[in-house]
Scaffold this motif. Sequence first.
Motif, PDB file in Angstrom:
ATOM      1  N   GLY A   4       1.537  86.096  -8.363  1.00 47.61           N
ATOM      2  CA  GLY A   4       1.945  87.335  -9.020  1.00 47.61           C
ATOM      3  C   GLY A   4       3.428  87.424  -9.293  1.00 47.61           C
ATOM      4  N   SER A   5       4.202  86.446  -8.811  1.00 50.22           N
ATOM      5  CA  SER A   5       5.641  86.459  -9.064  1.00 50.22           C
ATOM      6  C   SER A   5       5.927  86.219 -10.540  1.00 50.22           C
ATOM      7  CB  SER A   5       6.335  85.383  -8.231  1.00 50.22           C
ATOM      8  OG  SER A   5       6.214  85.646  -6.856  1.00 50.22           O
ATOM      9  N   ILE A   6       7.094  86.659 -10.977  1.00 47.66           N
ATOM     10  CA  ILE A   6       7.485  86.468 -12.374  1.00 47.66           C
ATOM     11  C   ILE A   6       7.896  85.021 -12.624  1.00 47.66           C
ATOM     12  CG2 ILE A   6       9.179  87.109 -14.131  1.00 47.66           C
ATOM     13  CD1 ILE A   6       9.234  89.901 -12.916  1.00 47.66           C
ATOM     14  N   GLY A   7       8.680  84.442 -11.741  1.00 49.74           N
ATOM     15  CA  GLY A   7       9.195  83.101 -11.943  1.00 49.74           C
ATOM     16  C   GLY A   7       8.126  82.033 -11.825  1.00 49.74           C
ATOM     17  N   ALA A   8       8.121  81.073 -12.757  1.00 48.56           N
ATOM     18  CA  ALA A   8       7.099  80.021 -12.763  1.00 48.56           C
ATOM     19  C   ALA A   8       7.117  79.204 -11.481  1.00 48.56           C
ATOM     20  CB  ALA A   8       7.313  79.105 -13.972  1.00 48.56           C
ATOM     21  N   ALA A   9       8.285  78.967 -10.914  1.00 48.05           N
ATOM     22  CA  ALA A   9       8.389  78.124  -9.722  1.00 48.05           C
ATOM     23  C   ALA A   9       7.703  78.744  -8.516  1.00 48.05           C
ATOM     24  CB  ALA A   9       9.861  77.859  -9.395  1.00 48.05           C
ATOM     25  N   TYR A  10       7.526  80.063  -8.537  1.00 50.60           N
ATOM     26  CA  TYR A  10       6.959  80.775  -7.393  1.00 50.60           C
ATOM     27  C   TYR A  10       5.446  80.970  -7.507  1.00 50.60           C
ATOM     28  CZ  TYR A  10      11.886  81.930  -6.712  1.00 50.60           C
ATOM     29  OH  TYR A  10      13.247  81.864  -6.548  1.00 50.60           O
ATOM     30  N   ARG A  11       4.899  80.671  -8.667  1.00 46.64           N
ATOM     31  CA  ARG A  11       3.469  80.878  -8.876  1.00 46.64           C
ATOM     32  C   ARG A  11       2.701  79.588  -8.587  1.00 46.64           C
ATOM     33  NH1 ARG A  11       5.391  83.444 -13.691  1.00 46.64           N
ATOM     34  NH2 ARG A  11       4.531  81.756 -14.954  1.00 46.64           N
ATOM     35  N   PRO A  12       1.432  79.695  -8.200  1.00 45.22           N
ATOM     36  CA  PRO A  12       0.673  78.486  -7.850  1.00 45.22           C
ATOM     37  C   PRO A  12       0.211  77.668  -9.042  1.00 45.22           C
ATOM     38  CG  PRO A  12      -0.694  80.442  -7.563  1.00 45.22           C
ATOM     39  CD  PRO A  12       0.690  80.929  -7.871  1.00 45.22           C
ATOM     40  N   GLU A  13       0.231  78.232 -10.248  1.00 46.79           N
ATOM     41  CA  GLU A  13      -0.245  77.500 -11.423  1.00 46.79           C
ATOM     42  C   GLU A  13       0.671  76.306 -11.722  1.00 46.79           C
ATOM     43  OE1 GLU A  13      -1.557  81.697 -11.578  1.00 46.79           O
ATOM     44  OE2 GLU A  13       0.431  80.774 -11.467  1.00 46.79           O
ATOM     45  N   VAL A  14       0.154  75.394 -12.562  1.00 47.18           N
ATOM     46  CA  VAL A  14       0.953  74.260 -13.023  1.00 47.18           C
ATOM     47  C   VAL A  14       2.278  74.758 -13.597  1.00 47.18           C
ATOM     48  CG1 VAL A  14       1.093  72.454 -14.779  1.00 47.18           C
ATOM     49  CG2 VAL A  14      -1.031  72.787 -13.506  1.00 47.18           C
ATOM     50  N   VAL A  15       3.367  74.091 -13.237  1.00 47.23           N
ATOM     51  CA  VAL A  15       4.669  74.371 -13.851  1.00 47.23           C
ATOM     52  C   VAL A  15       4.905  73.317 -14.917  1.00 47.23           C
ATOM     53  CG1 VAL A  15       7.151  74.563 -13.503  1.00 47.23           C
ATOM     54  CG2 VAL A  15       5.584  75.408 -11.736  1.00 47.23           C
ATOM     55  N   ARG A  16       4.946  73.762 -16.168  1.00 46.57           N
ATOM     56  CA  ARG A  16       5.114  72.831 -17.276  1.00 46.57           C
ATOM     57  C   ARG A  16       6.527  72.236 -17.275  1.00 46.57           C
ATOM     58  NH1 ARG A  16       3.433  76.571 -22.151  1.00 46.57           N
ATOM     59  NH2 ARG A  16       4.216  78.162 -20.699  1.00 46.57           N
ATOM     60  N   PHE A  17       6.655  71.085 -17.923  1.00 45.47           N
ATOM     61  CA  PHE A  17       7.957  70.415 -17.947  1.00 45.47           C
ATOM     62  C   PHE A  17       8.990  71.274 -18.670  1.00 45.47           C
ATOM     63  CE2 PHE A  17       5.191  66.769 -17.134  1.00 45.47           C
ATOM     64  CZ  PHE A  17       5.876  66.187 -16.068  1.00 45.47           C
ATOM     65  N   HIS A  18      10.160  71.383 -18.051  1.00 46.23           N
ATOM     66  CA  HIS A  18      11.195  72.269 -18.575  1.00 46.23           C
ATOM     67  C   HIS A  18      12.547  71.867 -18.005  1.00 46.23           C
ATOM     68  CE1 HIS A  18      10.364  73.858 -14.586  1.00 46.23           C
ATOM     69  NE2 HIS A  18      11.539  74.461 -14.620  1.00 46.23           N
ATOM     70  N   THR A  19      13.585  72.437 -18.571  1.00 49.76           N
ATOM     71  CA  THR A  19      14.908  72.378 -17.971  1.00 49.76           C
ATOM     72  C   THR A  19      15.244  73.740 -17.382  1.00 49.76           C
ATOM     73  OG1 THR A  19      15.762  72.707 -20.212  1.00 49.76           O
ATOM     74  CG2 THR A  19      15.952  70.522 -19.311  1.00 49.76           C
ATOM     75  N   ASP A  20      16.085  73.740 -16.371  1.00 47.87           N
ATOM     76  CA  ASP A  20      16.586  74.979 -15.796  1.00 47.87           C
ATOM     77  C   ASP A  20      17.803  75.446 -16.603  1.00 47.87           C
ATOM     78  OD1 ASP A  20      14.557  75.118 -13.997  1.00 47.87           O
ATOM     79  OD2 ASP A  20      15.747  74.690 -12.221  1.00 47.87           O
ATOM     80  N   PRO A  21      18.392  76.602 -16.281  1.00 48.30           N
ATOM     81  CA  PRO A  21      19.510  77.109 -17.086  1.00 48.30           C
ATOM     82  C   PRO A  21      20.593  76.055 -17.304  1.00 48.30           C
ATOM     83  CG  PRO A  21      18.838  78.759 -15.506  1.00 48.30           C
ATOM     84  CD  PRO A  21      18.045  77.523 -15.185  1.00 48.30           C
ATOM     85  N   MET A  22      21.086  75.971 -18.533  1.00 47.85           N
ATOM     86  CA  MET A  22      21.986  74.897 -18.896  1.00 47.85           C
ATOM     87  C   MET A  22      23.360  75.016 -18.248  1.00 47.85           C
ATOM     88  SD  MET A  22      20.131  72.878 -20.562  1.00 47.85           S
ATOM     89  CE  MET A  22      21.210  71.719 -21.385  1.00 47.85           C
TER      90      MET A  22
END
Length: 217
Positions: A53-71
């Motif tokens: 239920g968290s907003i941030g993808a890293a905190y949710r159990p679903e797959v985290v798609r490939f991405h970059t963090d803040p530049m």
Amino acid sequence: MNLSIPSGLSILHEIDERGYVHLNHSFSVEEFDAIATQMGRPFISVNIRISPGSIGAAYRPEVVRFHTDPMEANLVGWCCLRPDDAGGENLLVDTIDVADQLGSAFVDTLRNTPVFEPPRPGREAGTRFGFIVDDAHDRLRVHFVPWLLSLGEYSASQWKAIRALAEYVEEKAKSAIAIKLKIGECLFIDNGRLLHGRPALAANSPRLLRRIYITRL
């Protein structure tokens, strides 16, 4: 004192060579923070644990798609405080060949196509970087956050270039590097060369990582 602590310069050299470094000794949080400080200026450090239920993808159990963090973060580091025996690998995709694979026309379009970013603590919403960013050493850095695509307004030619980048990432993901951190192990990556993600986790996963953002020296 942990005598196996490497110097920040040696870590940076390895990151320049292959985009990441996996420190497979056991480090304390304090040692992890000290290593990060040797490489630059740490500016955000948080614990990452699964919280459905968290907003941030890293905190949710679903797959985290490939991405970059803040530049603003040239480097991203993680230290494993508690692993998940059932999974939780850090997955990495190396984009060092992005210019060769996409071609100059798409690269130029992506340089001039801004990524809209939502607000963060200490930063208002807005566009600061394109999908391709040239760093201080004239190296291309990829700025790709798939869940932010719906926030931008793009022309047909920009969408074509974005789709080409997404397809490139999808193809690279087939040969992603998988690193399973044990307790106390650390991973540092070049944020912009390396995209990262992870498989899905159980909602009650015990996995706990310390993540740090670093502005490189």
